[in-house]
Design a protein around this motif. Structure first.
Motif, PDB file in Angstrom:
ATOM      1  N   UNK A  33      44.088  58.929  42.428  1.00 49.17           N
ATOM      2  CA  UNK A  33      43.682  59.499  43.719  1.00 49.17           C
ATOM      3  C   UNK A  33      42.182  59.745  43.759  1.00 49.17           C
ATOM      4  N   UNK A  34      41.620  60.209  42.656  1.00 49.51           N
ATOM      5  CA  UNK A  34      40.192  60.488  42.593  1.00 49.51           C
ATOM      6  C   UNK A  34      39.371  59.208  42.671  1.00 49.51           C
ATOM      7  N   UNK A  35      39.780  58.168  41.938  1.00 45.36           N
ATOM      8  CA  UNK A  35      38.979  56.954  41.866  1.00 45.36           C
ATOM      9  C   UNK A  35      39.242  55.962  42.995  1.00 45.36           C
ATOM     10  N   UNK A  36      40.482  55.883  43.459  1.00 51.33           N
ATOM     11  CA  UNK A  36      40.834  54.809  44.377  1.00 51.33           C
ATOM     12  C   UNK A  36      41.347  55.268  45.735  1.00 51.33           C
ATOM     13  N   UNK A 127      26.468  41.686  39.081  1.00 48.84           N
ATOM     14  CA  UNK A 127      27.701  42.276  38.559  1.00 48.84           C
ATOM     15  C   UNK A 127      27.818  43.721  39.003  1.00 48.84           C
ATOM     16  N   UNK A 128      29.064  44.134  39.238  1.00 40.85           N
ATOM     17  CA  UNK A 128      29.399  45.517  39.561  1.00 40.85           C
ATOM     18  C   UNK A 128      30.516  45.971  38.636  1.00 40.85           C
ATOM     19  N   UNK A 129      30.496  47.239  38.276  1.00 39.70           N
ATOM     20  CA  UNK A 129      31.632  47.819  37.553  1.00 39.70           C
ATOM     21  C   UNK A 129      32.854  47.663  38.451  1.00 39.70           C
ATOM     22  N   UNK A 130      34.026  47.504  37.859  1.00 40.97           N
ATOM     23  CA  UNK A 130      35.242  47.256  38.642  1.00 40.97           C
ATOM     24  C   UNK A 130      35.499  48.340  39.689  1.00 40.97           C
ATOM     25  N   UNK A 131      35.179  49.600  39.382  1.00 43.61           N
ATOM     26  CA  UNK A 131      35.410  50.665  40.359  1.00 43.61           C
ATOM     27  C   UNK A 131      34.416  50.583  41.513  1.00 43.61           C
ATOM     28  N   UNK A 132      33.181  50.191  41.216  1.00 44.49           N
ATOM     29  CA  UNK A 132      32.197  49.998  42.285  1.00 44.49           C
ATOM     30  C   UNK A 132      32.567  48.797  43.149  1.00 44.49           C
ATOM     31  N   UNK A 133      33.087  47.744  42.512  1.00 47.56           N
ATOM     32  CA  UNK A 133      33.522  46.567  43.267  1.00 47.56           C
ATOM     33  C   UNK A 133      34.697  46.922  44.170  1.00 47.56           C
ATOM     34  N   UNK A 134      35.635  47.711  43.647  1.00 45.00           N
ATOM     35  CA  UNK A 134      36.777  48.154  44.443  1.00 45.00           C
ATOM     36  C   UNK A 134      36.297  48.940  45.675  1.00 45.00           C
ATOM     37  N   UNK A 135      35.343  49.843  45.447  1.00 47.31           N
ATOM     38  CA  UNK A 135      34.805  50.636  46.552  1.00 47.31           C
ATOM     39  C   UNK A 135      34.061  49.744  47.552  1.00 47.31           C
ATOM     40  N   UNK A 136      33.284  48.801  47.054  1.00 52.97           N
ATOM     41  CA  UNK A 136      32.549  47.893  47.941  1.00 52.97           C
ATOM     42  C   UNK A 136      33.521  47.106  48.822  1.00 52.97           C
ATOM     43  N   UNK A 141      35.757  46.322  54.303  1.00 55.26           N
ATOM     44  CA  UNK A 141      37.013  46.014  54.982  1.00 55.26           C
ATOM     45  C   UNK A 141      37.765  44.836  54.401  1.00 55.26           C
ATOM     46  N   UNK A 142      37.590  44.578  53.111  1.00 53.99           N
ATOM     47  CA  UNK A 142      38.274  43.459  52.463  1.00 53.99           C
ATOM     48  C   UNK A 142      39.483  43.998  51.710  1.00 53.99           C
ATOM     49  N   UNK A 143      40.677  43.563  52.096  1.00 56.78           N
ATOM     50  CA  UNK A 143      41.881  44.084  51.447  1.00 56.78           C
ATOM     51  C   UNK A 143      42.105  43.441  50.085  1.00 56.78           C
ATOM     52  N   UNK A 144      43.047  44.004  49.328  1.00 52.95           N
ATOM     53  CA  UNK A 144      43.283  43.569  47.948  1.00 52.95           C
ATOM     54  C   UNK A 144      43.675  42.099  47.858  1.00 52.95           C
ATOM     55  N   UNK A 145      44.504  41.648  48.782  1.00 51.01           N
ATOM     56  CA  UNK A 145      44.947  40.250  48.743  1.00 51.01           C
ATOM     57  C   UNK A 145      43.760  39.313  48.927  1.00 51.01           C
ATOM     58  N   UNK A 146      42.848  39.675  49.820  1.00 49.07           N
ATOM     59  CA  UNK A 146      41.665  38.840  50.049  1.00 49.07           C
ATOM     60  C   UNK A 146      40.752  38.851  48.826  1.00 49.07           C
TER      61      UNK A 146
END
Length: 181
Positions: A33-36, A127-136, A141-146
């Motif tokens: 919940x905190x990260x995502x 390169x971005x850390x995976x959590x920064x990429x997830x936030x970006x 507005x890019x969903x997980x499937x995309x």
């Protein structure tokens, strides 16, 4: 959807077993919940976790440090520690309430995929850390499937290197309007 479906049953109505299960689940999912989570999910999670903890403490005061003889010996020191904790919670809540304007997308009129690739390409070393990429991805507005399709494209537009998400040569070519083959 009823309030109970959204908020869960009041903690005071849960059986002892349900209270323990939901309390454990709340603690197990806190990091996610905190990260995502969204601000709304995080606020809901916080409120629910605190409700469950208050009810557990009401039912079982001797199972926690508050009722087990672990009470503070130095009341002033403990009070100051609690003040700092409350200040931290208040700062976190204020950050949720006063969210900054979303960052502007790189490139006016970019579609979410291009905006996301641009975010990675513009980061140091591409390169971005995976959590920064997830936030970006969420911010543009890019969903997980995309996002997943960017990894599985032929050739891939982004790749993973340990904890980082890295734009590939094909991803850079895609951004410049060139061929990705």
């Amino acid at each position: 959807m009823s309030e109970h479906e959204v908020q869960g049953r009041p903690a005071s109505e849960l059986s002892d077993e349900e209270l323990e299960q939901q309390g454990k689940h709340a603690h197990d999912t806190r990091n996610w919940a905190f990260l995502h989570g969204t601000a709304e999910q995080f606020a809901h999670h916080t409120a629910r976790m605190l409700e469950l903890e208050r009810e557990y403490l009401r039912r079982y005061p001797k199972r926690t440090w508050q009722g087990s003889g672990g009470a503070p010996h130095d009341v002033r020191e403990t009070a100051e520690a609690w003040r700092e904790t409350v200040r931290g919670v208040i700062q976190q809540l204020e950050a949720l309430v006063e969210l900054p304007d979303p960052p502007s997308r790189n490139g006016v009129g970019d579609d979410p995929e291009t905006a996301f690739l641009r975010r990675i390409a513009d980061a140091p070393g591409g390169r971005l850390h995976k959590l920064e990429a997830h936030q970006a991805a969420r911010e543009v507005g890019l969903d997980r499937a995309a996002v997943a399709k960017l990894y599985t494209a032929d050739p891939p537009l982004i790749d993973t290197e340990l904890q980082d998400r890295v734009i590939t040569q094909a991803g850079r070519a895609h951004l410049s309007g060139g061929s990705t083959a």
